[in-house]
Design a protein around this motif. Structure first.
Motif, short mmCIF file in Angstrom:
data_model
loop_
_atom_site.label_atom_id
_atom_site.label_comp_id
_atom_site.label_asym_id
_atom_site.label_seq_id
_atom_site.Cartn_x
_atom_site.Cartn_y
_atom_site.Cartn_z
N ARG A 163 8.60 1.19 -8.40
CA ARG A 163 7.39 0.41 -8.20
C ARG A 163 6.78 0.62 -6.81
N MET A 164 5.46 0.64 -6.79
CA MET A 164 4.72 0.55 -5.55
C MET A 164 4.03 -0.82 -5.54
N LEU A 165 4.38 -1.66 -4.57
CA LEU A 165 3.75 -2.97 -4.43
C LEU A 165 2.69 -2.87 -3.33
N PHE A 166 1.49 -3.37 -3.60
CA PHE A 166 0.43 -3.22 -2.60
C PHE A 166 -0.41 -4.48 -2.46
N VAL A 167 -0.80 -4.74 -1.22
CA VAL A 167 -1.81 -5.75 -0.88
C VAL A 167 -2.71 -5.05 0.14
N GLU A 168 -3.91 -4.65 -0.30
CA GLU A 168 -4.78 -3.84 0.53
C GLU A 168 -6.23 -4.26 0.37
N LYS A 169 -7.08 -3.78 1.28
CA LYS A 169 -8.51 -3.99 1.12
C LYS A 169 -8.99 -3.29 -0.14
N LYS A 170 -9.95 -3.89 -0.81
CA LYS A 170 -10.43 -3.33 -2.07
C LYS A 170 -11.05 -1.95 -1.87
N GLU A 171 -11.75 -1.77 -0.74
CA GLU A 171 -12.36 -0.48 -0.42
C GLU A 171 -11.72 0.05 0.86
N VAL A 172 -11.24 1.29 0.79
CA VAL A 172 -10.63 1.94 1.96
C VAL A 172 -11.35 3.26 2.18
N SER A 173 -12.00 3.39 3.33
CA SER A 173 -12.76 4.60 3.66
C SER A 173 -13.79 4.94 2.58
N GLY A 174 -14.43 3.91 2.04
CA GLY A 174 -15.47 4.12 1.05
C GLY A 174 -14.98 4.37 -0.35
N SER A 175 -13.67 4.38 -0.56
CA SER A 175 -13.11 4.61 -1.90
C SER A 175 -12.40 3.36 -2.39
N ASN A 176 -12.44 3.15 -3.70
CA ASN A 176 -11.73 2.05 -4.32
C ASN A 176 -10.23 2.30 -4.22
N PHE A 177 -9.48 1.33 -3.67
CA PHE A 177 -8.05 1.53 -3.44
C PHE A 177 -7.30 1.83 -4.74
N VAL A 178 -7.55 1.04 -5.79
CA VAL A 178 -6.83 1.21 -7.05
C VAL A 178 -7.13 2.58 -7.65
N LYS A 179 -8.39 3.00 -7.62
CA LYS A 179 -8.74 4.32 -8.15
C LYS A 179 -8.06 5.43 -7.36
N SER A 180 -7.87 5.21 -6.05
CA SER A 180 -7.16 6.20 -5.23
C SER A 180 -5.71 6.34 -5.68
N VAL A 181 -5.08 5.22 -6.04
CA VAL A 181 -3.69 5.27 -6.53
C VAL A 181 -3.63 5.93 -7.90
N GLU A 182 -4.57 5.57 -8.77
CA GLU A 182 -4.58 6.13 -10.13
C GLU A 182 -5.00 7.60 -10.15
N GLY A 183 -5.56 8.10 -9.04
CA GLY A 183 -6.06 9.48 -9.03
C GLY A 183 -5.00 10.54 -9.13
N LEU A 184 -3.75 10.22 -8.79
CA LEU A 184 -2.68 11.20 -8.91
C LEU A 184 -2.30 11.35 -10.38
N ARG A 185 -2.50 12.56 -10.94
CA ARG A 185 -2.24 12.78 -12.36
C ARG A 185 -0.79 13.19 -12.60
N MET A 186 -0.36 13.07 -13.83
CA MET A 186 1.03 13.34 -14.17
C MET A 186 1.39 14.82 -14.08
N ASP A 187 0.39 15.71 -14.06
CA ASP A 187 0.68 17.14 -13.91
C ASP A 187 0.73 17.54 -12.44
N GLY A 188 0.59 16.57 -11.51
CA GLY A 188 0.65 16.87 -10.08
C GLY A 188 -0.71 17.05 -9.43
#
Length: 295
Positions: A163-188
């Motif tokens: 598990r990765m547990l997170f409490v962060e600002k919703k926007e980090v450097s203009g990008s949505n934090f959750v989308k940044s985490v989900e951006g890593l795909r299973m093929d690498g």
């Protein structure tokens, strides 16, 4: 910065940058209080008691040492700004001692969260990664792409199901934090999901894993929510690392034959059942009387 005898700070002179939590406490005390409360609850309740190793990214305070399970065997404290400050190291060690009964090894990694730094942590060796209000500082002082590097390295060091547990600002450097985490795909590969893009294709659930296009799936299964009553928008959640290997079917446990009751056991069972029936009947009578009075 590399400190030498010639550039060590004089007594009373500050040599560290203010962390985002310090700035938040001073500029927005309401958001600070809310995020601290949520961080405490998240770390306390969302780390399985079976977890053995936890990794905290951007250690600037002893929160993790105070709230991780006492059953944890190892806590790795990772630093931003090129180091874990001496003050933070001392606070973490003191927190461990004050809790009592916490027989946990504490180690420190002094370097920014990039691929070269976290290489000290072995693959598939960590159960939990903690990201507690550090991403804004990381992106600001270590450069854009810092968060992506953290996500990629977290996927490398976490065990499947970790598990990765997170409490962060919703926007980090203009990008949505959750989308940044989900951006890593299973093929690498790494690519944030578009507004109309969804995971996978129809029928993937019945295909063998070898026939599924893993580039259409995030490496993490993310559950999150916005933090209520927080003037500065923050998000909290849990990201669970998915496995890219076929799951072996579980063997069915052999049926355990029912144990035949003795006479004494049957009499005790019948008495418990009768007592439960009486209690339920009394409850129903009281409920009907309450409705009659209300009418």
């Amino acid at each position: 910065t590399t400190f030498t005898l010639s550039n060590l700070p004089r007594h009373g002179q500050k040599y560290t940058r203010a962390s985002s939590t310090t700035s938040l406490r001073l500029l927005d005390p309401i958001s600070y209080a809310r995020t601290e409360f949520v961080s405490t609850a998240l770390v306390t309740n969302q780390i399985p008691r079976t977890a053995e190793v936890a990794l905290q990214i951007g250690t600037t305070d002893p929160r993790a040492a105070y709230y991780v399970p006492k059953s944890l065997k190892k806590l790795i404290c990772h630093g931003t700004f090129n180091t874990v400050e001496f003050r933070a190291k001392r606070q973490v060690e003191q927190a461990k001692e004050r809790r009592g009964g916490m027989d946990c090894e504490v180690s420190f990694i002094d370097r920014a969260s990039d691929e070269a730094a976290l290489s000290k942590v072995k693959e598939n060796s960590v159960d939990v990664v903690l990201l507690l209000q550090v991403s804004e500082d990381g992106e600001k002082h270590e450069g854009e792409g810092w968060l992506r590097g953290v996500v990629e390295e977290s996927a490398r060091v976490l065990r499947p199901g970790g598990r990765m547990l997170f409490v962060e600002k919703k926007e980090v450097s203009g990008s949505n934090f959750v989308k940044s985490v989900e951006g890593l795909r299973m093929d690498g590969s790494y690519k944030e999901f578009g507004p109309s893009e969804t995971e996978g294709e129809e029928g993937d659930d019945v295909k063998p894993l070898s026939e599924v296009d893993l580039s259409k799936y995030s490496s993490f299964d993310v559950a999150f929510d916005d933090i209520d009553l927080c003037p500065s928008p923050h998000v909290a959640g849990v990201a669970i690392l998915r496995s890219a290997t076929e799951e072996e079917p579980e063997e069915e446990a052999p049926a355990v034959p029912a144990k035949e009751m003795t006479m004494q056991e049957r009499m005790a069972y019948e008495k418990r059942t009768a007592d439960a029936d009486l209690a339920f009947q009394a409850f129903e009578r009281g409920r009907r009387k309450g409705k009659a009075k209300g009418a």
